[in-house]
Design a protein around this motif. Structure first.
Motif, mmCIF file in Angstrom:
data_model
loop_
_atom_site.group_PDB
_atom_site.id
_atom_site.type_symbol
_atom_site.label_atom_id
_atom_site.label_comp_id
_atom_site.label_asym_id
_atom_site.label_seq_id
_atom_site.Cartn_x
_atom_site.Cartn_y
_atom_site.Cartn_z
ATOM 1 N N SER A 51 -28.827 -24.094 -23.628
ATOM 2 C CA SER A 51 -27.951 -23.811 -22.829
ATOM 3 C C SER A 51 -28.225 -24.487 -21.496
ATOM 4 O O SER A 51 -28.940 -25.421 -21.289
ATOM 5 C CB SER A 51 -28.141 -22.292 -22.442
ATOM 6 O OG SER A 51 -27.575 -21.563 -23.571
ATOM 7 N N SER A 52 -27.230 -23.916 -20.293
ATOM 8 C CA SER A 52 -27.618 -24.503 -19.055
ATOM 9 C C SER A 52 -27.538 -23.745 -17.867
ATOM 10 O O SER A 52 -26.661 -22.833 -17.936
ATOM 11 C CB SER A 52 -26.621 -25.570 -18.829
ATOM 12 O OG SER A 52 -26.461 -26.521 -17.783
ATOM 13 N N CYS A 53 -28.452 -23.776 -17.037
ATOM 14 C CA CYS A 53 -28.573 -23.089 -15.890
ATOM 15 C C CYS A 53 -29.104 -23.437 -14.550
ATOM 16 O O CYS A 53 -29.482 -24.511 -14.747
ATOM 17 C CB CYS A 53 -28.884 -21.604 -16.290
ATOM 18 S SG CYS A 53 -30.604 -21.640 -16.830
ATOM 19 N N TYR B 251 -33.938 -24.897 -23.504
ATOM 20 C CA TYR B 251 -33.792 -24.979 -24.972
ATOM 21 C C TYR B 251 -34.934 -24.176 -25.726
ATOM 22 O O TYR B 251 -36.017 -24.049 -25.357
ATOM 23 C CB TYR B 251 -33.894 -26.513 -25.370
ATOM 24 C CG TYR B 251 -35.220 -26.880 -25.171
ATOM 25 C CD1 TYR B 251 -36.118 -26.943 -26.107
ATOM 26 C CD2 TYR B 251 -35.672 -27.846 -23.927
ATOM 27 C CE1 TYR B 251 -37.605 -27.723 -25.868
ATOM 28 C CE2 TYR B 251 -36.669 -28.325 -23.689
ATOM 29 C CZ TYR B 251 -37.645 -28.418 -24.797
ATOM 30 O OH TYR B 251 -38.972 -28.906 -24.556
ATOM 31 N N SER C 188 -25.793 -26.921 -28.724
ATOM 32 C CA SER C 188 -25.794 -26.433 -27.503
ATOM 33 C C SER C 188 -24.497 -25.606 -27.291
ATOM 34 O O SER C 188 -23.723 -25.492 -27.822
ATOM 35 C CB SER C 188 -25.553 -27.731 -26.629
ATOM 36 O OG SER C 188 -25.326 -27.328 -25.539
ATOM 37 N N ASP C 189 -24.527 -24.890 -26.209
ATOM 38 C CA ASP C 189 -23.630 -24.269 -25.608
ATOM 39 C C ASP C 189 -22.514 -25.376 -24.845
ATOM 40 O O ASP C 189 -22.981 -26.313 -24.863
ATOM 41 C CB ASP C 189 -23.724 -23.297 -24.547
ATOM 42 C CG ASP C 189 -24.002 -21.895 -25.310
ATOM 43 O OD1 ASP C 189 -23.984 -21.478 -26.204
ATOM 44 O OD2 ASP C 189 -24.894 -21.139 -24.265
ATOM 45 N N TYR D 30 -20.470 -26.817 -22.006
ATOM 46 C CA TYR D 30 -20.149 -26.421 -20.514
ATOM 47 C C TYR D 30 -18.813 -27.118 -20.007
ATOM 48 O O TYR D 30 -18.680 -27.877 -18.838
ATOM 49 C CB TYR D 30 -21.291 -27.066 -19.809
ATOM 50 C CG TYR D 30 -22.460 -26.005 -20.192
ATOM 51 C CD1 TYR D 30 -22.470 -24.926 -19.458
ATOM 52 C CD2 TYR D 30 -23.132 -26.303 -21.161
ATOM 53 C CE1 TYR D 30 -23.404 -23.874 -19.757
ATOM 54 C CE2 TYR D 30 -24.302 -25.319 -21.589
ATOM 55 C CZ TYR D 30 -24.349 -24.197 -20.887
ATOM 56 O OH TYR D 30 -25.244 -23.095 -21.021
ATOM 57 N N SER E 12 -27.017 -20.816 -30.160
ATOM 58 C CA SER E 12 -27.168 -22.228 -30.263
ATOM 59 C C SER E 12 -28.519 -22.529 -29.518
ATOM 60 O O SER E 12 -29.328 -21.613 -28.843
ATOM 61 C CB SER E 12 -26.077 -23.025 -29.450
ATOM 62 O OG SER E 12 -25.459 -22.146 -28.293
ATOM 63 N N TRP F 82 -25.305 -15.971 -23.644
ATOM 64 C CA TRP F 82 -25.780 -17.381 -23.692
ATOM 65 C C TRP F 82 -26.372 -17.757 -25.097
ATOM 66 O O TRP F 82 -27.136 -16.588 -25.501
ATOM 67 C CB TRP F 82 -26.517 -17.769 -22.522
ATOM 68 C CG TRP F 82 -26.084 -17.695 -21.228
ATOM 69 C CD1 TRP F 82 -24.620 -17.359 -20.662
ATOM 70 C CD2 TRP F 82 -26.833 -18.038 -19.961
ATOM 71 N NE1 TRP F 82 -24.589 -17.364 -19.403
ATOM 72 C CE2 TRP F 82 -25.952 -17.769 -19.024
ATOM 73 C CE3 TRP F 82 -28.224 -18.552 -19.745
ATOM 74 C CZ2 TRP F 82 -26.327 -18.036 -17.572
ATOM 75 C CZ3 TRP F 82 -28.513 -18.765 -18.446
ATOM 76 C CH2 TRP F 82 -27.606 -18.201 -17.553
ATOM 77 N N GLY F 83 -25.872 -18.894 -25.415
ATOM 78 C CA GLY F 83 -26.425 -19.314 -26.965
ATOM 79 C C GLY F 83 -27.761 -19.234 -26.919
ATOM 80 O O GLY F 83 -28.434 -18.882 -28.197
ATOM 81 N N ILE F 84 -28.474 -19.720 -26.251
ATOM 82 C CA ILE F 84 -29.931 -19.767 -26.104
ATOM 83 C C ILE F 84 -30.574 -18.221 -26.417
ATOM 84 O O ILE F 84 -31.383 -18.016 -27.229
ATOM 85 C CB ILE F 84 -30.660 -20.465 -24.961
ATOM 86 C CG1 ILE F 84 -32.256 -20.393 -25.334
ATOM 87 C CG2 ILE F 84 -30.299 -19.645 -23.838
ATOM 88 C CD1 ILE F 84 -32.700 -21.779 -24.887
ATOM 89 N N THR G 223 -16.699 -20.233 -25.822
ATOM 90 C CA THR G 223 -16.608 -21.141 -24.461
ATOM 91 C C THR G 223 -15.816 -20.572 -23.494
ATOM 92 O O THR G 223 -16.067 -20.569 -22.426
ATOM 93 C CB THR G 223 -16.512 -22.633 -24.586
ATOM 94 O OG1 THR G 223 -17.304 -23.128 -25.857
ATOM 95 C CG2 THR G 223 -16.516 -23.669 -23.555
#
Lengths: 297, 422
Positions: B263-265, B148, B186-187, B189, B260, B253-255, B243
């Motif tokens: 994100s997530s990874c 984040y 956030s993105d 998912y 945004s 990616w948003g981050i 998305t």
């Protein structure tokens, strides 16, 4: 037999390179794939005989198979006429006897040289993405763009546009065909006061029919085999939501991603039959709309 | 012209054969290592290969690398052709498949006898075991993480505990970020299998049961999609067009773009994310269900495995040993493939870590006692299930399919995929 050989030997000798290639390189894999299409084979273990299992699964249970057919047929039905009309249109423009025609010919042919390349597919994706060039241009006219490629409703059309853009090789063939039509026919029509439109449908089309036929067959086969652009643009999966699941992309996934080589072989044979069927249909109907100059002699 | 007798001819051929065979005695020993990579990983790996060659003169190592997408295709082709590399990089999801088909050799006889595992944590090592035997050497561990943007969360005044946060707190944070900063929270998912599987685990069970059948209930999958749909409809996560973007790379990616804040990874990607992101990033866990388990787990990120086609097992085992024990080699490898299993290596690396690497080590330590146990590897066909999830998720996100209906269809599809793969 002896006479046959004496008459045709030279021809067969000239064909040897092709024969060698066919018998040494192609025939083995072709027969192997026919055998594999009756097996389950994951490339790691040995193939297991499965009779008609693959074909049965394909026609009765595989939703994606039908989806792939739908996508491919829609594409063929849209892209082939679009490309041929485009090619004929440009060929007729060039046939007007422009200056530096060879320059224009080269320019118009260029996209076809690049067309099958990976770079163009990637470029295409950039063009039609949400923040791509196409939307930037649309924005100039106050039109709100869309995510053309990521939206399953529009993604296929971006590929049809790509196909249209690659009109080069049928265009050249049309151009050659147009050059072959005797000019005096048009002059006579002109004197009789025939409209341009009528000239096109009564002189150009009938005399061009063999060339149209040739292009139609070739482009249909080509369209059924579309792979690299669809593969790249859909990230190899047929995404978004299988809207770009071309038959060949589906086949590739089954073979090299899910390792169902047997099933993929069966798919390849069905594709061969489909292409064969459509080519045969085109040939059979051709006698009603294609006539050759020398047939009348 | 010299006239050749039959005997002379045979003699010549014999001599030639002997000559051809001769170098075999003096020949360099040779092993091949095949891995999937990226430019950074390839650079480090080739450097380790050079170190190995310096430490073990007379052994030639050839490195072969290719992207993840083509790796498994090439691997299957080589396996079918009987010419696998001596050492292959292995992923947890394919390990059982390759072991069951006899493509890998057990490492048991080499433990303590060329392969020193005494400094390695038990958990990561056990991840490489199949039916009680060790087949694959852990070369890094991973867990899920939500990187984040620290600045955006501060500006928005988000004070949630990002390690222990719940689904509701996550939603509230997204809301706050969007209203205070202009960036989305956030993105989204909805298309990512790992996030859905963690959600199911939070509901108290695994997506696949022990027999490899799909255990997930359609209503739980639907709840996952509904969770994101609510955030999406409120406009506080990424736009639907972003998305469903096909093949979005890390730079989308948003981050990274700043569109945004979250994100997530996977945790070994934190370093790469930070290198692309202007603001400093922090690391959050996946939000969990209030009162439930956290749902994410520590996964062996990559293994090194010895194949049945290996001809010089001794050299190959020595190579493996260097990967987890040699101070120079492990220093070069760093955290790029994940957190090393050896406590000695971790200690040696600690003083030289950069900020992003420190972040991933600290995050790893923070989640250690919260994560769920390593689930059984997914059954055959799981890769295809991922594709099906992304496919159906696309329709859900674009609103062309009712969520409950989509979830039922996906669960059906997933079960028929694993049935067919058996």
């Amino acid at each position: 037999m002896k006479r046959f050989l004496r008459r045709n030997a030279a021809g067969y000798v000239f064909l040897t390179p092709w024969f060698l290639g066919f018998f040494l390189l192609a025939l083995g894999p072709i027969l192997a794939s026919l055998y594999l299409s009756f097996t389950r084979y994951d490339m790691i273990g040995a193939p297991r005989w499965d009779g008609l299992g693959n074909y049965e699964y394909m026609f009765t249970r595989d939703r994606r198979f039908w989806k792939a057919l739908t996508v491919t047929f829609s594409y063929v039905a849209l892209a082939v006429p679009a490309r041929l009309i485009m090619a004929l249109g440009v060929a007729m423009l060039l046939d007007k006897g422009l200056r530096s025609i060879s320059f224009y010919r080269a320019i118009f042919y260029l996209p076809s040289l690049l067309g099958a390349s990976i770079a163009i597919a990637i470029l295409w994706r950039q063009l039609f993405e949400l923040d791509g060039v196409v939307n930037d241009v649309l924005a100039l006219f106050g039109i709100q763009g869309a995510a053309w490629i990521s939206n399953p409703d529009t993604s296929l059309y971006t590929l049809v546009v790509l196909a249209m853009w690659q009109f080069g090789s049928p265009m050249l063939i049309f151009l050659a065909g147009l050059r072959g039509i005797p000019k005096d026919l048009y002059e006579a029509a002109e004197i009789d006061g025939t409209s341009k439109r009528r000239q096109f449908f009564r002189i150009t089309m009938p005399l061009l029919a063999p060339v149209i036929f040739f292009n139609l067959v070739l482009q249909t086969i080509e369209a059924f085999k579309t792979f690299s652009s669809a593969f790249i643009i859909s990230d190899g999966t047929g995404a978004p939501a299988d809207s770009l699941l071309f038959y060949t992309v589906f086949l590739f996934n089954e073979a090299f991603k899910f390792f169902r080589m047997g099933y993929a072989s069966a798919l390849a044979w069905v594709l061969l039959l489909i292409i064969g069927f459509f080519t045969a249909i085109t040939f059979l109907t051709s006698k009603y709309w294609v006539h050759y100059e020398n047939e009348r002699d | 012209m010299v006239k050749l007798t039959r005997r002379a001819a045979l003699g010549t051929i014999g001599a030639a054969t002997a000559m051809a065979a001769m170098p075999a005695f003096a020949a360099e020993r040779r092993i091949r290592h095949f891995w999937w990579g990226n430019p950074e990983r390839d650079r480090r790996t080739f450097e380790v290969i050079d170190l190995y060659k310096a430490h073990h003169p007379g052994i030639e190592v050839s490195g072969e690398t290719i992207g993840w997408g083509d790796y498994w295709t090439k691997m299957a082709t080589q396996t079918a052709g009987g010419n696998m590399a001596d050492l292959v990089q292995m992923d947890y999801r394919f390990l059982f498949e390759y072991v069951r088909r006899g493509a890998l050799q057990s490492l048991d006889e080499h433990i303590g006898n060329g392969l020193d595992l005494s400094n390695l944590d038990a958990g990561p090592v056990e991840g490489g075991m199949v039916d009680g035997k060790l087949y694959a050497l852990n070369i890094g561990s991973n867990t899920q993480v939500m990187p984040y943007n620290i600045r955006l969360l501060d500006e928005a005044g988000v004070d949630a505990d990002v390690i222990n946060w719940t689904r509701e707190e996550f939603g509230a944070a997204c809301e706050q970020i969007t209203s205070k900063t202009g960036a989305r929270g956030s993105d989204d998912y909805s298309l990512t299998t790992e996030n859905m599987e963690a959600w199911i685990r939070q509901e108290g069970y695994e997506f696949y049961d022990a027999e490899g059948n799909v255990a997930a209930k359609a209503e739980d999958v639907a709840a996952f999609w509904q969770f994101w749909a609510d955030l999406r409809n409120a406009g506080i996560v990424a736009d639907k067009n972003k998305t469903v973007m096909v093949d979005a790379s890390m730079s989308d990616w948003g981050i990274v773009t700043g569109d945004s804040a979250i994100s997530s990874c996977w945790s070994n990607q934190l370093v790469a994310v930070q290198s692309l992101t202007q603001d400093t990033i922090g690391a959050a866990m996946l939000p969990h269900k209030a009162g439930g388990v956290f749902g994410q787990y520590i996964k062996p990120s990559q293994f090194l495995a010895l194949t049945r086609d290996s001809t010089d097992v001794e050299a190959a085992v020595a190579y493996m040993n260097d990967w987890v024990n040699d101070p120079e080699a492990t220093a070069v490898l760093g955290l790029e493939r994940g957190i090393p299993a050896s406590s000695v290596v971790r200690e040696a690396l600690a003083p030289n870590l950069n900020e992003a690497e420190k972040l991933s080590v600290e995050f790893f330590a923070a989640v250690q006692d919260k994560v769920s146990p390593l689930p059984l590897p997914a059954p055959k066909g799981a890769g295809e299930v991922r594709d099906a999830f992304a496919r159906t998720g696309t329709e859900v996100v674009l609103g062309s399919m009712d969520i409950m209906e989509a979830a039922e269809r996906f669960v059906d599809d997933a079960q028929s995929i694993v049935d067919r793969a058996r």
